[in-house]
Enzyme design. Structure first.
Site, mmCIF file in Angstrom:
data_model
loop_
_atom_site.group_PDB
_atom_site.id
_atom_site.type_symbol
_atom_site.label_atom_id
_atom_site.label_comp_id
_atom_site.label_asym_id
_atom_site.label_seq_id
_atom_site.Cartn_x
_atom_site.Cartn_y
_atom_site.Cartn_z
ATOM 1 N N CYS A 1 0.856 -1.180 0.000
ATOM 2 C CA CYS A 1 0.000 0.000 0.000
ATOM 3 C C CYS A 1 0.894 1.232 0.000
ATOM 4 O O CYS A 1 2.132 1.125 0.115
ATOM 5 C CB CYS A 1 -0.896 0.001 1.239
ATOM 6 S SG CYS A 1 0.027 0.108 2.793
ATOM 7 N N CYS B 1 2.612 5.865 8.839
ATOM 8 C CA CYS B 1 1.683 5.993 7.720
ATOM 9 C C CYS B 1 0.763 7.187 7.966
ATOM 10 O O CYS B 1 0.210 7.327 9.067
ATOM 11 C CB CYS B 1 0.854 4.717 7.575
ATOM 12 S SG CYS B 1 -0.476 4.862 6.356
ATOM 13 N N GLU C 1 0.344 -0.481 16.408
ATOM 14 C CA GLU C 1 -0.491 0.666 16.050
ATOM 15 C C GLU C 1 -1.428 1.041 17.203
ATOM 16 O O GLU C 1 -1.628 2.229 17.498
ATOM 17 C CB GLU C 1 -1.306 0.351 14.789
ATOM 18 C CG GLU C 1 -2.099 1.538 14.285
ATOM 19 C CD GLU C 1 -2.967 1.201 13.089
ATOM 20 O OE1 GLU C 1 -4.068 1.781 12.992
ATOM 21 O OE2 GLU C 1 -2.553 0.361 12.260
#
Length: 338
Positions: free
Chosen positions: A21, A105, A135
């Site tokens: 991604c 990100c 995360e």
């Protein structure tokens, strides 16, 4: 919808999109650029992305992966992974006289900013995610007094809030879309005034990869997901494949991990990869399958992806000079790169 016209014999349904991604691509390139620009070593706090092959490749180029900030000698550069870190980690780096590169990100950064905003408005924040995931740790660290983790629908019963009229949900970006919404629905039943974030926290890439697997899962006897076992989004793809109707689904890092016994009685194999997986690993799986008669490859296209992210702004500065200045300013230390 993708092309899934029946064909005789053995065939492969290849998911699109799959693999890297935009956030992963940005993070991996950031490590490579830092090594090129500043030379080795460049320390990385935690795996830059959750993929064994990527980590091993970057280690060969001079990246040094550590679990704790204090493992990095003063006067060095440390990069924060794509999963993001809590504000306390930035402070640890400052105290440790380290120059930093933040490769979080941007979609994770968005969730961090939402957490800070809602905490500032004194909301109780229900963070849907998996306990212990990097995360989740990073996001929780943005507002530890306001955030509580909800690890799936089964956790909802035990959730307590101060004011049911001031409660909001956020989520880890790499979850199963369906399970997350099941959790949200359960939370809304318990807290009818639950506020949703301005936009869906689950990232576009996670959703697109799951959608492609749903489309091919009903026709695939077997689905092979290329990805590492510590990759949340890769593990979710295995679950989605089974729910979509695949007889079996397995997660592998490399083609060599595929068991030929999995192919017994199989006419159609679905292949996809997690968002932190380079395409070379998928190509190896396709080659392995072709050697065993699965040469007919059909693409199952669920979405177009054109999103890109700019590299971390820190790569435009002389970080070696900054690190040396931090050491000089706050006292002596061993040589940079020690």
């Amino acid at each position: 919808m993708g092309c899934m016209t029946a064909s005789p014999g053995r065939r492969v349904l290849l998911a699109a999109p799959r693999g890297y991604c935009a956030g992963v691509d940005r993070a991996v390139i950031a490590v490579e650029k830092a090594l090129e620009q500043y030379g080795a070593p460049v320390y990385v706090r935690h795996e830059i992305v959750h993929n064994k092959y990527v980590v091993q490749t970057l280690e060969k180029k001079g990246a040094v992966f550590v679990e704790r900030t204090e493992e990095v000698p003063p006067g060095n550069i440390v990069m924060f992974s794509a999963h993001g870190v809590a504000p306390t980690v930035h402070e640890e780096a400052r105290q440790g006289r380290l120059a930093t590169i933040d490769a979080t990100c941007p979609l994770v950064t968005k969730v961090h900013k939402e957490a800070v905003r809602y905490a500032g408005e004194d909301y109780d924040i229900l963070l849907i995610g998996h306990e212990g995931h990097e995360e989740v740790i990073g996001t929780s660290g943005e507002a530890p007094d306001h955030i509580q983790l909800v690890d799936g629908p089964g956790d909802v019963e035990k959730v307590e809030v101060r004011d049911p009229s001031k409660v909001v949900w956020l989520s880890q970006t790499t979850l199963s879309v369906d399970e997350t919404m099941e959790t949200v629905d359960a939370l809304k039943t318990k807290f009818p005034g639950l506020v949703s974030p301005p936009s869906d926290d689950i990232c576009y890439a996670t959703q697109n990869r799951q959608l492609a697997v749903k489309q091919m899962g009903a026709e695939a006897d077997l689905v092979i997901v290329v990805g590492s076992r510590n990759s949340s989004n890769s593990k979710r793809l295995v679950e989605v494949a089974k729910l979509a109707g695949a007889r079996e689904a397995y997660l592998v890092d490399f083609a060599s991990e595929i068991d030929e016994a999995w192919l017994e009685g199989v006419g159609t194999v679905g292949v996809t990869s997690g968002a932190s997986v380079p395409e070379v690993l998928v190509e190896e799986v396709l080659a392995w399958l072709a050697e065993r008669g699965f040469e007919d490859v059909e693409i199952v296209k669920a979405a177009e992806e054109s999103i890109t992210f700019s590299l971390p702004k820190e790569l435009r500065r002389d970080l070696r000079e900054e690190a040396a200045a931090l050491v000089a300013e706050r006292g002596g230390a061993g040589p940079a790169g020690a």
